[in-house]
Design a protein around this motif. Structure first.
Motif, mmCIF file in Angstrom:
data_model
loop_
_atom_site.group_PDB
_atom_site.id
_atom_site.type_symbol
_atom_site.label_atom_id
_atom_site.label_comp_id
_atom_site.label_asym_id
_atom_site.label_seq_id
_atom_site.Cartn_x
_atom_site.Cartn_y
_atom_site.Cartn_z
ATOM 1 N N ALA A 332 0.827 -1.211 0.000
ATOM 2 C CA ALA A 332 0.000 0.000 0.000
ATOM 3 C C ALA A 332 0.859 1.258 0.000
ATOM 4 N N GLY A 333 1.993 1.193 0.733
ATOM 5 C CA GLY A 333 2.890 2.337 0.751
ATOM 6 C C GLY A 333 3.506 2.602 -0.610
ATOM 7 N N ALA A 334 3.863 1.518 -1.319
ATOM 8 C CA ALA A 334 4.424 1.681 -2.661
ATOM 9 C C ALA A 334 3.406 2.303 -3.604
ATOM 10 N N GLU A 335 2.148 1.839 -3.479
ATOM 11 C CA GLU A 335 1.080 2.441 -4.298
ATOM 12 C C GLU A 335 0.910 3.921 -3.963
ATOM 13 N N ALA A 336 0.948 4.237 -2.666
ATOM 14 C CA ALA A 336 0.774 5.633 -2.250
ATOM 15 C C ALA A 336 1.903 6.509 -2.771
ATOM 16 N N LEU A 337 3.133 6.017 -2.663
ATOM 17 C CA LEU A 337 4.266 6.807 -3.156
ATOM 18 C C LEU A 337 4.213 6.973 -4.676
ATOM 19 N N THR A 338 3.742 5.941 -5.371
ATOM 20 C CA THR A 338 3.645 6.040 -6.830
ATOM 21 C C THR A 338 2.640 7.093 -7.248
ATOM 22 N N VAL A 339 1.429 6.999 -6.692
ATOM 23 C CA VAL A 339 0.412 7.990 -7.079
ATOM 24 C C VAL A 339 0.774 9.372 -6.522
ATOM 25 N N GLY A 340 1.431 9.398 -5.355
ATOM 26 C CA GLY A 340 1.839 10.677 -4.801
ATOM 27 C C GLY A 340 2.865 11.375 -5.675
ATOM 28 N N ALA A 341 3.859 10.597 -6.118
ATOM 29 C CA ALA A 341 4.883 11.180 -6.989
ATOM 30 C C ALA A 341 4.290 11.602 -8.323
ATOM 31 N N GLY A 342 3.461 10.729 -8.914
ATOM 32 C CA GLY A 342 2.850 11.079 -10.193
ATOM 33 C C GLY A 342 1.933 12.289 -10.080
ATOM 34 N N GLY A 343 1.102 12.303 -9.033
ATOM 35 C CA GLY A 343 0.199 13.433 -8.844
ATOM 36 C C GLY A 343 0.944 14.722 -8.553
ATOM 37 N N THR A 344 2.024 14.627 -7.773
ATOM 38 C CA THR A 344 2.797 15.827 -7.452
ATOM 39 C C THR A 344 3.465 16.399 -8.689
ATOM 40 N N LEU A 345 4.049 15.529 -9.515
ATOM 41 C CA LEU A 345 4.700 16.002 -10.743
ATOM 42 C C LEU A 345 3.687 16.638 -11.691
ATOM 43 N N LEU A 346 2.533 15.975 -11.848
ATOM 44 C CA LEU A 346 1.495 16.551 -12.709
ATOM 45 C C LEU A 346 0.970 17.866 -12.136
ATOM 46 N N GLY A 347 0.805 17.902 -10.818
ATOM 47 C CA GLY A 347 0.333 19.133 -10.182
ATOM 48 C C GLY A 347 1.314 20.273 -10.323
ATOM 49 N N LEU A 348 2.603 19.980 -10.195
ATOM 50 C CA LEU A 348 3.611 21.031 -10.359
ATOM 51 C C LEU A 348 3.653 21.533 -11.798
ATOM 52 N N ALA A 349 3.392 20.631 -12.756
ATOM 53 C CA ALA A 349 3.323 21.077 -14.151
ATOM 54 C C ALA A 349 2.141 22.024 -14.354
ATOM 55 N N LEU A 350 0.993 21.680 -13.765
ATOM 56 C CA LEU A 350 -0.149 22.592 -13.839
ATOM 57 C C LEU A 350 0.148 23.903 -13.114
ATOM 58 N N ALA A 351 0.855 23.809 -11.996
ATOM 59 C CA ALA A 351 1.211 25.020 -11.257
ATOM 60 C C ALA A 351 2.140 25.914 -12.058
ATOM 61 N N ALA A 352 3.011 25.300 -12.872
ATOM 62 C CA ALA A 352 3.901 26.107 -13.709
ATOM 63 C C ALA A 352 3.095 26.938 -14.705
ATOM 64 N N LEU A 353 2.014 26.343 -15.247
ATOM 65 C CA LEU A 353 1.144 27.121 -16.135
ATOM 66 C C LEU A 353 0.470 28.242 -15.367
#
Length: 882
Positions: A332-353
């Motif tokens: 479960a932790g691996a799943e959380a870190l995966t979606v957390g990292a993916g969501g954070t990277l996507l969110g930071l890309a949106l934040a850059a816009l």
């Protein structure tokens, strides 16, 4: 190896749920970063504009007998200084001029002096209205009192010495007179001193010849000040840090010149007010941004919760095959870190816009990213890892595999927590609204900011209580009223609507979650859009109030704009041009602005809000003024100071054009004006222009207000071209005034925040409705496969799918719009002190709300289409997969 295999299998078989969790994290991260960026950009902009618009940073006044050279050296040691200039002050017992065959005499005044280099350093201290700067100058009001023009001779009376005469070269305006003539060294609690009504400006050499002898006789009647411009680029960008730096430098200077000079830290006072602006921006962040962040986080939890049954089944299978508690939590932790990292990277890309919309620098974006990135990881861990840990505790393998259990009403519902929270919100709102809560205060013109954080209790309780009440009502309607739901679903299910309604009533808990998410997202979008539209509309009203109209020509008594009315009315783009007098009148011993208007014509160019007046609408007040030739509207402060009652006779003293002296003119008090176009916020008077012209024998109007059909800035350029050769007039358009107001104490520019919030509101609303529906279909693929296997036709399955979509869309739109309007009304009421004047009604952005509804319907339709395509897969293959 096991962790990578687990993640790869999830990506293959649970791709839509992973995508939903990543999207929820991304929206939360991007919104947090955008809001943090808004705070950073707003405070940096406030600091830059406040520092740039400061006429004089420090005023340092040596005491009699002090060494000016040493004090100047101490100034350079205390701070990084860009320039230091001298200004000289002297007191005169009165001025006198002989013009037009009459002699005019004024009361006491000031004679000041500064050199040519002074105006290069402090250009905003003086504005030429007529004549030249090549000799003695008169302030505008002094020229009006003496009825003097360039070329006239003015006599300056000196205490204890013979008077002297000077020939006036020009008439000027002193925009910063309040600060220029302030009492340096007065305690902070002392009332502000009004600038003198009579001012003469000389060259330093001439001032010394005239007033050095006076200083020898009366040392208290002359003084000198150092006016200091600090090195602005060296100051920190944030208002609190800049305030600390400037105040610390001022304290250092005070320690160096202790007993030898007095220091007025004007820039420190301005930055102190800007720190209040920073609090105000924080308040906007809390009121407008946090519900969106909370909703994005709630979407993430809802996505993971929608697959709770499948997750518990997977856990039970793992435990059956010997997986330990630690191994399951690791997965479960691996799943959380995966979606957390993916969501954070996507969110930071949106934040850059978003950063580009806000005009953030790379450093500003990085600062916002450092705040948002940890929040995304924490959100992912909370949404994925915590439910896994909770399900492992106190559950046996057999209970975890059980798909159906006894449904009980949640504890909050049994105790009526939703009703309790809404009652608390109503009480908190009543307390805040009834006490006249204002976030920005400006008593007697002295800026002061106070934030009452208890006011946040009302909207916080309202949002939580309304969400729980929505769950209660949705469950009651879907689970307890199948007949009503059947009628609602008839357009989607046709003759199957009773069967579909009964089937859906058995799944009311799952459906209420979808309705609640869609409704809350729509409520956030609606409340944010209405508040921002109302706020921006009131900023325009404030700009109109300050400028008077789309374009205004500001003239003077010496050079009025009224005679150019015919020329201005013909300027391309001008649809209406209305003259307005601006004179001065004595109310007792108090000199106030008086405005002469044509009540029947003013609204052709100026927009008057009902909030400008007390006790009646703007139309009724203007009609009453038109019907009362000697009527006068009085500001609230003047009514209070002089204890006036409607119908009272007021004897005002106005200057007469016949002898250029002030004479008593009777008026009748007919109404109270809280605000008026171009008028100051404290004391002013409004009367009929015809009556003022007749009583004073001075007909020309000083101002001309114009309404435009095109861009005001472009029309203002044409007006300036039409007035070439006409001295002493200033042309301002509403756009430039809006820019200034947008960075002032009472307003923060919400344009960037508005675009970001409304964009995210649409994304969250669409994701909440469509994504939740699509994931619900994914969870029930097995049920659809079984129905297909037992002979259900595609049209019948489509009826079930369309019915769920209709239920979520209709419920979300109905509840969301209602809650959104109510939340926006609450925000506007709580932040009434922000608006100047307060809005009469909410401004509804129908176009934007229509777009939000369209996106929600489109996302729901897309989810239904997705489910129909998935339901057409081979039944045997689908059952094998499940």
């Amino acid at each position: 190896m096991m962790l990578s295999l687990w993640i790869s299998k999830l990506a293959r078989h649970r791709v839509w749920r992973l995508f939903g969790t990543v999207l929820g994290v991304a929206l939360a991260v991007a919104l947090v970063a955008a809001l943090a960026g808004f705070l950073t950009a707003s405070t940096r902009t406030m600091t830059t504009r406040a520092v740039a618009s400061m006429p004089i940073d420090w005023q340092v006044e040596p005491v009699p007998g002090a060494d000016p050279a040493k004090i100047r050296a101490d100034i350079a040691k205390a701070a990084k200084v860009a320039a230091v200039r001298k200004a000289f002050y002297a007191t005169t017992t009165g001025l006198q001029a002989s013009t037009g065959g009459t002699v005019q005499t004024t009361g006491p005044g000031k004679v000041i002096a500064f050199g040519k280099d002074y105006l290069r350093t402090f250009p905003r201290e003086l504005r030429l209205l007529s004549g030249t700067l090549g000799g003695p100058l008169l302030a505008q009001q002094t020229a009006a009192n003496l009825h003097a023009r360039p070329g006239d001779t003015v006599t300056i009376n000196r205490p204890g010495l013979a008077p002297v005469q000077v020939t006036i070269a020009g008439v000027v305006d002193l925009p910063d007179a309040d600060a220029f003539f302030q009492g340096v060294g007065l305690p902070k609690q002392a009332a502000p001193q009004a600038p003198p009504d009579n001012v003469v400006i000389l060259r330093p050499a001439q001032w010394h010849r005239v007033f050095d002898p006076q200083g020898a006789v009366r040392p208290d009647s002359t003084r000198m000040q150092f006016h200091v411009r600090l090195d602005h680029p060296a100051l920190p960008a944030q208002p609190t840090a800049a305030y600390t730096a400037v105040t610390g430098a001022a304290h250092n200077l005070e320690a160096r010149v202790a007993g030898q000079a007095l220091v007025a830290n004007n820039l420190g006072a301005r930055l102190d007010a800007v720190r209040g602006d920073g609090l105000y921006a924080t308040v906007l962040f809390l009121f407008l941004g946090l519900p969106g962040v909370a909703l994005a986080a709630l979407l993430t939890f809802a996505v993971t919760a929608s697959g709770g049954d499948r997750r518990r089944t997977d856990q039970s299978l793992l435990r059956t095959r010997g997986a330990t508690r630690r191994q399951i939590l690791s997965l479960a932790g691996a799943e959380a870190l995966t979606v957390g990292a993916g969501g954070t990277l996507l969110g930071l890309a949106l934040a850059a816009l978003s950063a580009r919309l806000l005009g953030l620098t790379l450093a500003g974006w990085l600062g916002a990213a450092l705040i948002a990135a940890p929040a995304g990881l924490v959100l992912a861990l909370g949404a994925v890892l915590w439910p896994a840990w909770r399900d492992l505790g106190g559950r046996t393998v057999s209970s975890a595999r059980r798909a159906v259990g006894r449904a009980e009403a949640p504890l909050w519902r049994r105790f009526g927590l939703d009703l309790i929270l809404l009652a608390g919100a109503a009480i908190a709102f009543w307390q805040s609204a009834s006490t006249g809560y204002q976030i920005v205060l400006a008593p007697e013109g002295v800026p002061a900011t106070a934030v009452d954080y208890k006011a946040f209790l009302a909207p916080a309780l309202f949002w939580i209580g309304s969400a729980l009440l929505l769950l209660r009502l949705s469950d009651l309607l879907i689970g307890g009223a199948p007949r009503g739901v059947s009628r609602l679903l008839r357009p989607a299910a046709g003759r199957l609507s009773p069967l579909v309604a009964t089937a859906l009533s058995r799944q009311s808990r799952r459906l209420t979650g979808g309705v609640a998410m869609a409704a809350l997202a729509l409520a956030f979008a609606t409340s944010t859009a209405i508040f921002n539209t109302t706020y921006n509309g009131q900023a325009l009203v404030d700009a109109e109030l300050t400028n008077g109209a789309d374009v205004t020509v500001f003239g003077t008594v010496v050079n009025p704009a009224g005679p150019h009315l015919a020329t201005l009315a013909k300027v391309p783009g001008v649809t209406a041009a209305v003259p307005m007098m601006h004179r001065f009148a004595y109310v007792g011993a108090d000199l106030q602005n008086i405005y002469g208007i044509r009540p029947g014509e003013l609204t052709k160019a100026a927009r008057l809000s009902n909030a400008y007046f007390r006790g009646a609408s703007a139309q009724a007040i203007l009609a009453k003024l038109k019907a009362t030739p000697d009527g006068v509207l009085v500001s609230e402060e003047t009514v209070k100071d002089f204890q006036l009652n409607p119908g009272d006779r007021i004897n005002l003293r106005l200057m007469s054009g016949a002898d250029h002296q002030y004479h008593v003119v009777p008026f009748h008090f007919i109404g109270v004006a809280r605000e008026f176009p171009t008028a100051p916020k404290d004391s002013f008077l409004v009367a009929n222009a015809a009556y003022i012209a007749k009583a004073t024998a001075i007909a020309p109007a000083e101002y001309v207000l114009m309404k435009t059909s095109g861009q005001p800035a472009r029309v203002a350029g044409r007006v300036r071209a039409a007035l070439q050769g006409a001295p002493g007039m200033q042309v301002k358009d509403i756009g430039s005034v809006t820019h200034i107001i947008g960075s002032s104490l009472t307003s923060v520019d919400l344009s960037g925040l508005t675009r970001i919030e409304l964009t995210f509101a649409i994304l969250i609303a669409a994701a909440s409705a469509g994504l939740m529906l699509a994931l619900g279909f994914e969870d029930r693929k097995r049920a659809f496969a079984i129905l297909t296997a037992v002979g259900a036709k595609p049209g019948q399955l489509a009826g079930f799918l369309r019915s769920e979509g209709l239920l979520i869309a209709a419920g979300g739109i109905a509840f969301g719009m209602g809650y959104g309007v109510l939340a926006a009304w609450m925000l506007v009421k709580l932040l009434t002190g922000v608006f100047d004047p307060p809005p009469e009604t909410l401004a509804i952005p129908f176009g934007y709300l229509g777009a939000v509804v369209f996106m929600v319907v489109l996302s729901v339709a897309g989810a239904v289409r997705f489910a129909r395509r998935r339901s057409r897969q081979g039944t045997v293959e689908l059952l094998r997969e499940l």
